[in-house]
Design an enzyme around this catalytic site. Structure first.
Site, short mmCIF file in Angstrom:
data_model
loop_
_atom_site.label_atom_id
_atom_site.label_comp_id
_atom_site.label_asym_id
_atom_site.label_seq_id
_atom_site.Cartn_x
_atom_site.Cartn_y
_atom_site.Cartn_z
N ASP A 138 0.86 -1.18 0.00
CA ASP A 138 0.00 0.00 0.00
C ASP A 138 0.90 1.23 0.00
OD1 ASP A 138 -2.09 1.79 0.28
OD2 ASP A 138 -2.38 1.39 2.42
N PHE A 165 0.71 -6.99 4.90
CA PHE A 165 0.45 -5.65 4.40
C PHE A 165 1.64 -4.75 4.68
CE2 PHE A 165 -3.46 -7.77 5.36
CZ PHE A 165 -4.29 -7.46 4.29
N LYS A 166 2.20 -4.20 3.64
CA LYS A 166 3.29 -3.23 3.78
C LYS A 166 2.67 -1.85 3.59
CE LYS A 166 7.69 -1.83 1.67
NZ LYS A 166 8.55 -2.01 0.46
N ILE A 167 2.58 -1.10 4.68
CA ILE A 167 1.88 0.18 4.68
C ILE A 167 2.90 1.32 4.57
CG2 ILE A 167 0.27 1.67 5.90
CD1 ILE A 167 -0.93 -1.01 4.97
#
Length: 306
Positions: free
Chosen positions: A141, A167-169
Site C-alpha cells: 500500500d 500488508f506493507k503500509i
C-alpha cells in the site's frame, strides 16, 4: 504443518548492473550474501527499490532464478510480482512460488497517472492471484500506485481472500492505518509491516507492526532497533533509532534507491553502483553526504568486501 509466520527485517535487494547497464548476476549474489551476513531475517527482490520497472521479463526471470538458487533456503525470499493484468500477475506469482519464493508482494493494479481500478476490480484481482498460489500475498500500500486502499477494505481482503495476509503500509500516517487495520482485521492480519526505508519505523512498531521492509544497505542497523523493540527494550530501541535516523533520513529524502548500491560499492560488495537509464547517477555531493553520515555508524556494508 502450520504456515510459518514471517517477522523481522526483510530488506529489498537492489538489482545489480555493470557499468554498461547489463545484469551482473555475480554481483547480485554478493549483494545477497552481504544482506544475509548483515542479519536480514529475509529478503525481498524485484521491488520498486530493485528497479523492477527497468527490467525485461527475461531479466526478471534471470534475477529470480539466480537469487532463489543462491539463497538456497538460508532465509525466506519475497518476490514482487506486481503487474496490471490479473492473469500476468497470477502467472508471475505462480512462477515465483515454483522457484521457491516464500511470499509474493503485489501492488494494486495501476498504470500511469490516471488508469485505475475500483474496489470491485481490485478485490477480483487479488482473488485471482490467490487462487493461483499456495503462499502468502503481501499487499503493498504505497503512494506510487495512486490507489486509495482504506483500512476497512484491506481488512475485508484479508478476511475474504485466502492468501492475503501481509500488508506493507507506506502511506501518510502509516501508524494510524496499521493500528486501524489490526483492529478491524484481527487474526486475518498475519503481518502488518512497516516500509519506506524505516522513516516511520518507531511509530509503526508502536502501532503493532511485526516486520520492516527497508532498503538493503544496512540491515544490521535496522535489526538492532527491531530486535531491541521486540525484546521489550523500547527505550533502547528508541535510542538506537535516533542513532540511525540520520542515515535513514538521508537515504529516504536525498538519495532514494541509489543509496543502497552506493554503500555496497564503497564497501566492496559490488563493483558498480550503476542505476539504469533514464535514472540518473547519484550526484557526487549527495554521494559524499551519504557516506559521511554512514561512516559515523560503521555499518557492515562499508567493511564487508574489504
Amino acid at each position: 504443518m502450520p504456515a510459518p509466520i514471517y517477522r523481522g527485517v526483510f530488506p529489498v535487494a537492489p538489482t545489480i548492473f555493470d557499468d554498461a547497464g547489463r545484469l551482473d548476476l555475480e554481483g547480485q549474489k554478493r549483494a545477497i550474501d552481504f544482506m544475509i551476513d548483515a542479519g536480514s531475517n529475509g529478503i525481498c527482490i524485484l521491488a520498486n527499490f530493485s528497479e523492477q520497472f527497468v527490467l525485461s521479463d527475461a531479466e526478471r526471470d534471470a534475477v529470480q532464478r539466480a537469487v532463489l538458487e543462491h539463497v538456497a533456503g538460508r532465509v525466506p525470499v519475497i518476490v514482487t510480482t506486481t503487474h496490471f493484468s490479473s492473469r500476468v500477475c497470477a502467472e508471475r506469482s505462480r512462477a515465483a512460488q515454483d522457484a521457491g519464493a516464500a511470499m509474493v508482494m503485489i501492488m494494486p493494479p495501476y498504470h500511469g497517472a490516471t488508469i485505475r481500478v475500483g474496489e470491485r476490480g481490485i478485490y477480483e484481482f487479488y482473488r485471482q492471484v490467490s487462487d493461483a498460489i499456495d503462499i502468502p500475498i503481501m499487499i503493498q500500500d504505497a503512494p506510487v500506485a495512486g490507489t486509495p486502499l482504506s483500512a476497512s477494505f484491506l481488512a475485508k481482503l484479508a478476511g475474504d481472500i485466502e492468501h492475503v495476509s501481509y500488508f506493507k503500509i507506506e502511506t501518510a500516517q502509516a501508524a494510524s492505518k496499521l493500528r486501524e487495520l489490526i483492529e478491524l482485521g484481527g487474526d486475518s492480519i498475519v503481518g502488518p509491516w512497516d516500509g519506506e526505508e524505516a522513516i516511520t519505523l518507531m511509530a509503526d512498531l508502536d502501532a503493532g507492526a511485526t516486520g520492516a521492509m527497508t532498503a538493503g544497505g544496512y540491515p544490521d542497523g535496522i535489526r538492532r532497533i527491531v530486535d531491541a523493540y521486540f525484546a521489550g527494550e523500547t527505550e533502547k530501541a528508541a535510542g538506537l533509532y535516533q542513532q540511525w535516523l540520520p542515515l535513514i533520513n538521508y537515504e529516504n529524502r536525498q538519495c532514494g534507491l541509489a543509496a543502497c548500491k552506493t554503500l555496497m560499492k564503497e564497501g566492496g560488495v559490488i563493483r558498480s553502483d550503476a542505476v539504469r537509464h533514464p535514472l540518473a547517477p547519484m550526484h557526487p555531493a549527495a554521494r559524499e553526504g551519504l557516506l559521511t553520515v554512514a561512516r559515523r555508524l560503521d555499518p557492515l556494508v562499508l567493511r564487508w568486501g574489504h
